[in-house]
Motif scaffolding. Structure first.
Motif, PDB file in Angstrom:
ATOM      1  N   ASN A 206      -3.934 -45.385 -24.878  1.00 27.02           N
ATOM      2  CA  ASN A 206      -5.358 -45.084 -25.052  1.00 27.02           C
ATOM      3  C   ASN A 206      -5.799 -45.318 -26.500  1.00 27.02           C
ATOM      4  N   PRO A 207      -5.932 -46.561 -26.891  1.00 23.13           N
ATOM      5  CA  PRO A 207      -6.350 -46.815 -28.275  1.00 23.13           C
ATOM      6  C   PRO A 207      -7.788 -46.355 -28.515  1.00 23.13           C
ATOM      7  N   LEU A 208      -8.126 -46.250 -29.777  1.00 25.50           N
ATOM      8  CA  LEU A 208      -9.497 -45.853 -30.151  1.00 25.50           C
ATOM      9  C   LEU A 208     -10.372 -47.096 -30.203  1.00 25.50           C
ATOM     10  N   TRP A 209     -11.417 -47.097 -29.388  1.00 28.53           N
ATOM     11  CA  TRP A 209     -12.359 -48.231 -29.384  1.00 28.53           C
ATOM     12  C   TRP A 209     -13.217 -48.142 -30.648  1.00 28.53           C
ATOM     13  N   LEU A 210     -13.250 -49.226 -31.386  1.00 24.97           N
ATOM     14  CA  LEU A 210     -14.042 -49.285 -32.632  1.00 24.97           C
ATOM     15  C   LEU A 210     -14.823 -50.591 -32.641  1.00 24.97           C
ATOM     16  N   HIS A 211     -16.069 -50.530 -33.031  1.00 23.70           N
ATOM     17  CA  HIS A 211     -16.828 -51.772 -33.143  1.00 23.70           C
ATOM     18  C   HIS A 211     -16.356 -52.540 -34.384  1.00 23.70           C
ATOM     19  N   PRO A 212     -16.386 -53.888 -34.347  1.00 23.40           N
ATOM     20  CA  PRO A 212     -15.927 -54.663 -35.513  1.00 23.40           C
ATOM     21  C   PRO A 212     -16.612 -54.262 -36.816  1.00 23.40           C
ATOM     22  N   SER A 213     -17.908 -53.922 -36.753  1.00 21.20           N
ATOM     23  CA  SER A 213     -18.606 -53.560 -37.992  1.00 21.20           C
ATOM     24  C   SER A 213     -18.035 -52.267 -38.563  1.00 21.20           C
TER      25      SER A 213
ATOM     26  N   ALA B 268     -14.963 -51.135 -37.917  1.00 24.40           N
ATOM     27  CA  ALA B 268     -13.577 -51.410 -38.333  1.00 24.40           C
ATOM     28  C   ALA B 268     -13.544 -52.063 -39.705  1.00 24.40           C
ATOM     29  N   SER B 269     -14.481 -52.970 -39.896  1.00 24.56           N
ATOM     30  CA  SER B 269     -14.518 -53.672 -41.178  1.00 24.56           C
ATOM     31  C   SER B 269     -14.874 -52.700 -42.311  1.00 24.56           C
ATOM     32  N   GLU B 270     -15.775 -51.780 -42.015  1.00 19.86           N
ATOM     33  CA  GLU B 270     -16.199 -50.785 -43.009  1.00 19.86           C
ATOM     34  C   GLU B 270     -15.021 -49.920 -43.486  1.00 19.86           C
ATOM     35  N   ILE B 271     -14.122 -49.565 -42.558  1.00 17.92           N
ATOM     36  CA  ILE B 271     -12.999 -48.716 -42.973  1.00 17.92           C
ATOM     37  C   ILE B 271     -11.711 -49.510 -43.155  1.00 17.92           C
TER      38      ILE B 271
ATOM     39  N   ILE C 193     -18.053 -51.670 -27.532  1.00 18.84           N
ATOM     40  CA  ILE C 193     -18.513 -50.310 -27.833  1.00 18.84           C
ATOM     41  C   ILE C 193     -19.688 -50.420 -28.796  1.00 18.84           C
ATOM     42  N   ARG C 194     -20.593 -49.480 -28.651  1.00 18.45           N
ATOM     43  CA  ARG C 194     -21.772 -49.475 -29.520  1.00 18.45           C
ATOM     44  C   ARG C 194     -21.343 -49.245 -30.973  1.00 18.45           C
ATOM     45  N   PRO C 195     -21.905 -49.973 -31.926  1.00 16.15           N
ATOM     46  CA  PRO C 195     -21.573 -49.729 -33.335  1.00 16.15           C
ATOM     47  C   PRO C 195     -21.868 -48.277 -33.710  1.00 16.15           C
ATOM     48  N   GLY C 196     -20.979 -47.683 -34.464  1.00 10.11           N
ATOM     49  CA  GLY C 196     -21.207 -46.308 -34.900  1.00 10.11           C
ATOM     50  C   GLY C 196     -20.771 -45.265 -33.900  1.00 10.11           C
ATOM     51  N   VAL C 197     -20.107 -45.681 -32.841  1.00  5.95           N
ATOM     52  CA  VAL C 197     -19.572 -44.743 -31.861  1.00  5.95           C
ATOM     53  C   VAL C 197     -18.118 -45.149 -31.623  1.00  5.95           C
ATOM     54  N   VAL C 198     -17.229 -44.189 -31.439  1.00  3.12           N
ATOM     55  CA  VAL C 198     -15.847 -44.524 -31.090  1.00  3.12           C
ATOM     56  C   VAL C 198     -15.512 -43.863 -29.753  1.00  3.12           C
ATOM     57  N   ALA C 199     -14.472 -44.366 -29.112  1.00  4.80           N
ATOM     58  CA  ALA C 199     -14.137 -43.853 -27.776  1.00  4.80           C
ATOM     59  C   ALA C 199     -12.631 -43.890 -27.567  1.00  4.80           C
ATOM     60  N   CYS C 200     -12.139 -42.911 -26.828  1.00  2.00           N
ATOM     61  CA  CYS C 200     -10.705 -42.841 -26.547  1.00  2.00           C
ATOM     62  C   CYS C 200     -10.536 -42.195 -25.167  1.00  2.00           C
TER      63      CYS C 200
ATOM     64  N   VAL D 205     -16.687 -36.762 -35.266  1.00  2.00           N
ATOM     65  CA  VAL D 205     -15.408 -37.010 -35.954  1.00  2.00           C
ATOM     66  C   VAL D 205     -15.605 -37.919 -37.165  1.00  2.00           C
ATOM     67  N   ARG D 206     -14.599 -37.902 -38.009  1.00  2.00           N
ATOM     68  CA  ARG D 206     -14.510 -38.874 -39.103  1.00  2.00           C
ATOM     69  C   ARG D 206     -13.290 -39.743 -38.834  1.00  2.00           C
ATOM     70  N   VAL D 207     -13.472 -41.035 -38.982  1.00  2.00           N
ATOM     71  CA  VAL D 207     -12.366 -41.958 -38.715  1.00  2.00           C
ATOM     72  C   VAL D 207     -12.017 -42.666 -40.015  1.00  2.00           C
ATOM     73  N   SER D 208     -10.735 -42.677 -40.331  1.00  2.00           N
ATOM     74  CA  SER D 208     -10.301 -43.370 -41.558  1.00  2.00           C
ATOM     75  C   SER D 208      -8.955 -44.025 -41.287  1.00  2.00           C
ATOM     76  N   ARG D 209      -8.561 -44.913 -42.198  1.00  2.00           N
ATOM     77  CA  ARG D 209      -7.217 -45.487 -42.083  1.00  2.00           C
ATOM     78  C   ARG D 209      -6.207 -44.355 -42.166  1.00  2.00           C
ATOM     79  N   ALA D 210      -5.150 -44.462 -41.389  1.00  2.00           N
ATOM     80  CA  ALA D 210      -4.116 -43.432 -41.472  1.00  2.00           C
ATOM     81  C   ALA D 210      -3.469 -43.471 -42.850  1.00  2.00           C
ATOM     82  N   GLY D 211      -3.121 -42.292 -43.314  1.00  2.00           N
ATOM     83  CA  GLY D 211      -2.540 -42.233 -44.659  1.00  2.00           C
ATOM     84  C   GLY D 211      -1.022 -42.245 -44.604  1.00  2.00           C
ATOM     85  N   GLU D 212      -0.444 -42.143 -45.772  1.00  2.00           N
ATOM     86  CA  GLU D 212       1.010 -42.089 -45.846  1.00  2.00           C
ATOM     87  C   GLU D 212       1.461 -40.788 -45.164  1.00  2.00           C
TER      88      GLU D 212
END
Lengths: 280, 972
Positions: free
Chosen positions: B774-781, B783-786, B813-820, B901-908
């Motif tokens: 079940n990956p997180l659906w992210l719009h390209p815009s 994804a590019s932002e983060i 997926i609509r930009p600015g919305v994520v889905a899982c 939610v807030r979505v960011s790149r996973a950290g160390e």
């Protein structure tokens, strides 16, 4: 006559447990066997209207779409294979059953509308090809299926006599283009010869075997296009002459539809003879 | 010359003769009658060739035994192919005799075979050894488990601790069965999953019609409007999808609201990727278009809306005629312009206008549907269904061909052999006074309510339910279940391992769809049918002459079915009849002995299903034999608009009528034939029952609402503190942009994967191979932002913690919305358990801080099934629900699933599948949402806890509805 028609339609399917019962009811000389069914319906005379009515000479295409369109026009969902002979006969039986009873004016009007739909369906999608197909079945079928075909033909004749049929050619026949010009593209020409609605006659594997025997050339095993190309490559003139012979003997079919098939077939025969002469 | 007339006569006579014997005249795959299934008269001995033996012709002889699928609620018909030589089930296919599914199934139906042959399934009763959750078990006997359970329940009843017994259900089995069992104990302990599922939509429909589910007549619709991915996953998606497909083939238009490009959206004529929570605004813009352009069904509204009550109660100074109402209506929705809807939804105003125009062309053939989706995602989501039904009400497409029917009219529930009375208790743990209008139990709040009130459950059953995994805030459930002060004994009734069962004291193996009895009836189309689920090996062996008295004799291991389990348990609670309970588990034919399932179902089929005895008798069968043979019966092929039904003269004695035409009678109510739950309008002050409603001089049946009409204006909502929401209206969601903090985006977590079904399908190898992540659906815009690409790990921060998941970058997926999707992320703490779709994980806890870390994913393993050595997938997804706080809607009680939610790149240090949650923070979230509620103590108009007329699955008696003193909240 819808009960009888449904029974006849069942025999367009591979024989099953019910076949014996139905064959006995129809007074067929024997119960159709699996090998007989395969020989007729899977190898020689495919039971799909589009094979005979579409310019491609193959299943599907615009011919099948036209038949599906008839279902849609009635507000019904077209079945997956609307042009299968079994489906066509079943659909016709349902049309016959759908006409309401009653003597009141609305019932009469509705009945008349259903009658018109029934006549149009018969004319456009059944009479347009089935008599030609049945004539071929008479030539190459097993005794059991020939008997079945005669009963089906008798039913067709009775329906033609009972209904007021449309005038003018069915749309499938009106839309059919002529044979491809032989000079431009040999492949296309061969393809159009294998399209009954363009060539005017049905060319079965049995016919090709007969042409090969007459011409004294070998019949290569394969589908019709492949076999025909192999015959032409071996002896084009004799093969074309043999095909012309076949086309020169169209069955005697009635009405404007019969005229269409006869004229097409004879025209093709003439063309094939000219080509045979040129090949010599 | 062939005599055609003679042939026709002969064929006709033969067909009548064959069909008169109950046989099929045209069997086989005939295009003539579409009989592409094994003809039913050959179900006792059906021959098929073994495909694996090809090219050899190896024949297998089968008995075909019907049952119904248990995977989703659709209950589609199945035919089990029982090999007559080995007496094993070889496969499942569709049952052509089932009126709902008509022989068709989705992938989950045939996968029942995976479930019954799952090498990891639980075959024997297990008892915990050591601490709860330690993963140590020993096999125990059913007798030991039953005696322990019965003894504790009996003590609770004797000591008046009725509210310490609770049953929590996930997948329902038979309509009303367990409710009646619990009611027979005098306990108000029924707890369902509905408030994490469909309570919002139910509220929307119930406040309109008094009936809480929709039944669209899709096949005959011209326009179909879906607020869901209904073609692929909804209730009852297989029976519905095939009818939607039929409508599409006829040329019907399909409109789909879905922020994601779901499989359903790909089949739509109009796909509206609206901003989550804005759906009601768009629907009201469509309604406003119909209203302003006089495109509504005026006569239908005049007859059936409770407009008069609205005008008198809310606009007393205005013209109270229908013309006056129309004038008022035109003013009510003027703010819902296409531009306003576009601004809220992010859709193009022209597209909304086009949709409105399409809806206006439907006439009375508009089918609409909302079940979960937007209803389940948003605060105020119940208004999505209310606004959606508004379109049906405006167009008059209510119970019309192609329109929307109330489900109770398209469903048949027969009267059982025993009917207990209503319990005299009210369980505040399930039905707190804070949420008086909640459609169902506040089940997902249980750990919080228990803690807050320092409450205890002596016996807690979960039944085919997995709250630790399915509900939000699963760590709070683990805290509750592992605390012996809160839960005395926990018994998990389940066919397969699940995350909650790991914390049980007893794990009791229950049968899959082919191993248990149930009857059910669902609103698949405008008809009424009854389906019969049965243990197929029991039925097969009985066909061969064996007598089986206990389903365990024919099930694998000691797997049981629930009906026999509950009968046995009830008997043991009251073995001598002293408590007045045993009678409900007792035979009527042989008093003093236990009721058998054969007697139970035989009684129902013989006495409570109109037409069945006659049809069965014509075949020389008893009604029970008929149902065992064919698995389904169509009670009524067409129902239609029951609200227009005229009330018979015999019921019109001692009439009274209120100001708005509600008609009451003193004539006794006829015995109901169909006991399907509906609203139960209150009697008048003199105790006369509501019998109908006067419309244009006639007394008609109407709707089971207080007014008897469609309640455009809900007096219930108005009286119970929600006057501002008493009309169809738009409530801004908790994920509305105005309510989000900077950097937050909405997470849609409500969608399912078409081939999986919650907890239950993880033991289906065919389904697991198709869908296992079940990956997180992210719009390209976005994804590019983060700065992430497909496959990268992202951290998703919620209100209570975070989870780490893989990104899937997609324009679907609509930009600015994520889905899982919520169907994935199964885990186990130990090696035992289900291994095809469960990761092995480590659970750690420090005070209120909880964490779950994945140790390894799925792996191949040797077992009795060679396919388990071929498992090629390791990824089984991420369990996002653990990181969600509870969001009870203040009206419907529905958990509002969408998350800010807030979505960011996973950290160390972040690993795939990591979950971290602070349960102290989750308690704050609970209290924050509790603050939005309008409780009965402050708002009840009549001193009761809840409107009596509303549906409640287990209804206590009227006395129990009286509000007690406010409860103390010092437990926390």
């Amino acid at each position: 006559m819808s009960e009888l028609l449904r029974c006849l339609a069942v025999l367009v399917e591979p024989p099953g447990a019910e076949t014996e019962r139905i064959a006995a009811l129809l007074d067929l000389p024997d119960t159709p066997q699996g090998w007989e069914y395969n020989a007729i319906f899977l190898e020689q005379l495919y039971p799909y209207a589009s094979v005979y009515l579409d310019v491609s000479g193959m299943m599907g295409g615009e011919a099948r779409d036209r038949i599906a369109g008839f279902w849609r026009a009635l507000g019904e969902i077209p079945p997956p294979e609307p042009d299968h002979l079994g489906t066509l006969l079943g659909a016709y039986a349902s049309l016959a059953d759908a006409a309401p009873d009653g003597v009141e004016a609305p019932a009469k009007r509705a009945r008349a509308a259903w009658q018109r739909a029934r006549a149009a369906f018969l004319w456009e999608h059944v009479l347009s090809w089935l008599p030609l197909w049945l004539a071929k079945l008479e030539q190459i079928g097993s005794p059991t299926y020939v008997a079945w075909g005669r009963t089906l033909g008798a039913w067709l004749t009775s329906e033609v006599a009972a209904l007021r049929l449309p005038e003018g050619l069915p749309a499938h026949l009106q839309a059919a283009s002529d044979l491809e010009p032989p000079g431009d593209d040999a492949e296309a020409f061969i393809g159009s010869l294998l399209s009954p609605v363009r060539a005017g006659f049905i060319l079965t594997p049995t016919d090709l075997a007969s042409v090969a025997a007459t011409a004294g050339v070998a019949l290569r095993a394969g589908e019709r296009r492949y076999a025909l190309k192999a015959l032409l490559a071996q002896d084009a003139a004799a093969t074309l002459e043999g095909l012309a012979e076949l086309a020169a003997a169209p069955p005697a079919l009635a009405g404007p539809i019969g005229v269409y098939w006869r004229q097409r077939s004879l025209r093709t025969s003439r063309l094939l003879r000219e080509l045979a002469a040129a090949a010599r | 010359m062939t005599d055609l007339n003679e042939l026709e006569r002969r064929v006709s006579a033969a067909r009548r003769d064959v069909e008169g014997r109950g046989e099929t005249f045209y069997p086989g795959p005939s295009r003539v009658h579409l009989a592409s299934f094994p003809p039913k008269e050959r179900w006792d001995d059906w021959v098929e060739l073994d495909s694996r033996a090809w090219p050899e012709r190896e024949e297998h002889r089968y008995m075909l035994v019907p049952t119904t699928c248990f995977n989703c609620e659709s209950a589609c018909g199945l035919l089990a192919y029982v090999d007559r030589d080995s007496m094993q089930v070889r496969k499942f296919e569709g049952n052509p005799e089932h009126p709902g599914s008509r022989g068709r199934n989705c992938a989950k139906g045939p996968a029942t075979h995976n479930q019954i042959t799952d090498p990891d399934r639980i075959l024997y009763p297990l008892k915990r050894v050591g601490e709860r959750g330690a993963g140590k078990w020993e096999r125990c006997s059913w007798d030991d488990a039953l005696d322990d359970l019965a003894g504790r329940i009996r003590t609770c009843l004797q000591e008046d601790r009725h509210n310490e017994v609770m049953y929590h259900v996930g997948r329902p089995g038979e309509d009303g069965f367990t409710e009646r069992v619990i009611a027979s104990w005098g306990v108000d302990g029924h707890n369902s999953h509905t408030n994490v599922c469909s309570a919002a939509a139910r509220a929307g429909y119930a406040f309109w019609t008094g009936i809480d589910r929709p039944s669209p007549d899709y096949a005959n619709a011209d326009v179909i409007l879906l607020i869901s991915a209904h073609l692929e996953t909804g209730h009852y998606f297989n029976p519905h999808a095939q009818r939607i497909t039929e409508a599409r083939q006829r040329g019907a238009k399909v409109i789909v609201f879905d922020t994601r490009l779901s499989n359903t959206a790909t089949h739509a004529d109009y796909w509206l990727a609206s901003y989550p929570g804005s759906e009601a605004a768009v629907l009201l813009a469509v309604a406003n278009y119909l209203i302003q352009n006089d495109l509504y069904d005026r006569e239908f509204m005049r007859r059936w809306f409770n407009w008069q009550e609205y005008m008198v109660k809310e606009r007393p100074d205005e013209d109270a005629s229908f013309a006056g109402f129309e004038a008022a209506l035109k003013g009510l929705y003027t703010e819902y312009t296409f531009d306003f809807a576009a601004q809220e939804s992010g859709l193009d105003a022209d597209v909304i206008a086009e949709i409105a125009q399409v809806v206006s062309t439907a006439g009375t053939r508009l089918s609409t549907h909302n079940w979960r989706s937007a209803g389940a995602g948003n605060e105020g989501g119940w208004q999505v269904a209310r606004c959606l039904f508004f379109l049906n009400a405006l167009t008059g497409s209510v119970a019309t061909p192609g329109g929307l029917h109330p489900n109770a009219w398209n469903k048949f529930v027969p009267k059982p052999i025993h009917v207990p009375s209503h319990p005299q208790t009210w369980n505040e743990l399930n039905w707190p006074a804070d949420y008086p209008l909640a459609m169902y139990e506040l089940s997902f709040l249980l750990p919080h309510i228990m803690r807050e009130r320092d409450a205890r459950l002596e016996v807690y059953f979960s039944r085919v339910y997995n709250p630790v995994w399915t509900n939000p805030d699963g760590f709070a459930w683990i805290e509750m279940l592992t605390d012996p002060k809160r839960v005395g004994l926990y018994a998990a009734l389940t066919p397969t391992w699940n995350e909650t069962a790991y914390f049980a004291d007893y794990v009791l193996p229950m049968g899959h769809g082919a191993e248990r009895h149930d009857i059910h009836s669902y609103e698949t189309h405008d008809a009424q049918w009854l389906g019969f689920r049965q243990p197929v090996m029991r039925a097969a062996r009985e066909r061969l002459g064996e007598k089986i008295s206990d389903t365990r004799q024919s099930n694998p291991g000691e797997v049981w079915e629930e009906n026999e389990f509950w009968i046995e348990l009830t008997w043991r609670i009251d073995p001598d009849g002293e408590l007045g309970i045993r009678g409900f588990a007792e035979s009527k034919a042989n008093p003093g002995t236990k009721l058998t399932v054969d007697e139970y179902y035989g009684h129902i089929f013989e006495n409570s299903v109109p037409g069945l005895p006659e049809v069965a008798g014509a075949e020389g069968r008893t009604p029970l034999e008929y149902m065992r043979q064919y698995g389904a019966f169509e009670v009524t092929p067409l129902v239609g608009p029951l609200y227009e039904e005229r009330i018979g003269e015999e019921q019109l004695e001692g009439l009274a009528e209120d100001l708005f035409g509600r008609v009451y009678t003193s004539a006794p109510a006829p015995a109901p034939v169909n006991i399907v739950p509906t609203g139960a309008p209150e009697p008048d002050a003199d105790g006369r029952r509501a019998v109908g409603v006067r419309v244009d001089g006639e007394v008609l049946r109407g709707f089971p609402t207080p007014s008897g009409r469609l309640e455009f204006y809900s007096p219930t909502l108005a009286q119970w503190g929600w006057r501002d929401a008493a009309l169809p209206t738009y409530i801004k969601s908790h994920v509305h942009p105005e309510r989000m903090d900077s950097g937050q985006v909405p997470l849609i977590s409500t969608f399912r994967l078409p081939v999986q079904i919650h907890t239950r399908s993880a033991n289906s190898k065919w389904l697991d191979e198709i869908a296992h992540t079940n990956p997180l659906w992210l719009h390209p815009s976005h994804a590019s932002e983060i700065g992430v690409a497909t496959g990268d790990l992202v951290r998703v921060e919620t209100q209570t913690g975070h989870f780490v998941v893989k990104a899937w970058v997609t324009e679907g997926i609509r930009p600015g919305v994520v889905a899982c999707s919520h169907h994935m992320g199964r885990w186990k703490l130990h090696d035992s358990g289900q291994r095809q779709l469960m990761a092995t994980a480590d659970l750690n806890n420090d005070g209120s801080n909880w964490g779950l870390r994945r140790l390894r994913g799925a792996q191949p393993f040797e077992s009795s099934d060679p396919d388990t050595a071929r498992i090629w997938w390791t990824d089984v997804g991420v369990h996002q629900n653990l990181a969600f706080g509870v969001h009870p809607d203040p009206v419907s009680g529905m958990h509002c699933w969408h998350q800010a939610v807030r979505v960011s790149r996973a950290g160390e240090g972040d690993d795939y599948g990591d979950i971290a949650v602070d349960t102290e923070r989750s308690r704050e979230v609970y209290r924050e949402w509790l603050g939005r509620a309008r409780g009965a103590h402050e708002h009840s108009p009549d001193g009761t806890r809840r409107p009596f007329w509303l549906i409640r699955p287990l209804k206590p008696n009227r006395e129990a509805y009286r509000l007690p003193e406010p409860v103390s909240r010092d437990g926390d």
